[in-house]
Design a protein around this motif. Sequence first.
Motif, short mmCIF file in Angstrom:
data_model
loop_
_atom_site.label_atom_id
_atom_site.label_comp_id
_atom_site.label_asym_id
_atom_site.label_seq_id
_atom_site.Cartn_x
_atom_site.Cartn_y
_atom_site.Cartn_z
N ARG A 69 95.32 116.49 36.92
CA ARG A 69 96.41 116.56 37.25
C ARG A 69 97.45 115.70 38.27
O ARG A 69 98.57 115.60 38.59
N GLU A 115 98.16 126.22 32.99
CA GLU A 115 99.65 125.89 31.79
C GLU A 115 98.95 126.36 30.65
O GLU A 115 99.88 125.49 29.50
N PRO A 128 99.21 118.52 31.87
CA PRO A 128 98.28 118.07 32.47
C PRO A 128 96.92 118.23 31.09
O PRO A 128 95.87 119.57 31.85
N GLU A 135 91.28 117.64 37.92
CA GLU A 135 91.49 116.61 38.39
C GLU A 135 92.86 115.86 38.66
O GLU A 135 94.16 115.75 39.12
#
Length: 101
Positions: A66, A94, A75, A63
Motif C-alpha cells: 500500500r 480493493e 496494492p 502495508e
Amino acid sequence: MNSNRKGKEGERELANLLKEYGYGCRRGQQFCGSNGDADVVGLPGVHIECKRVEKLNLYAAVEQSRNDAREAEIPVVMHRKNRREWLVTMPLKEWMKMYER
C-alpha cells in the motif's frame, strides 16, 4: 538458500507464472536497482509485493504494498511457502472494487 536469493528466485518464478497467463511481467528491480517499482511489474494498475517465505506477516506486507503503490494502483501481496501454491492477499475494499467491475 539465503533469503535474498530466495526472494529474487520467487520474483522470477512469479513473473514467469504470470507470463503463462499472457502478461508481459518481469522483476521490477532487475534492470535499474531500487527505483520504486513493484517487485514484479507488468500487471497494469496492480502493485505487486512478492513474498517467498515460510512465515509472513501479511498485514506488514500489505502495508508495504500500500505504501509503495502509486495512486492508481491496487496494492496486492502475492506469496507462497515451499511446496505450496501462490496466493494473493489484498485489502477487502480493493478486492470489492475489482469484483464489482
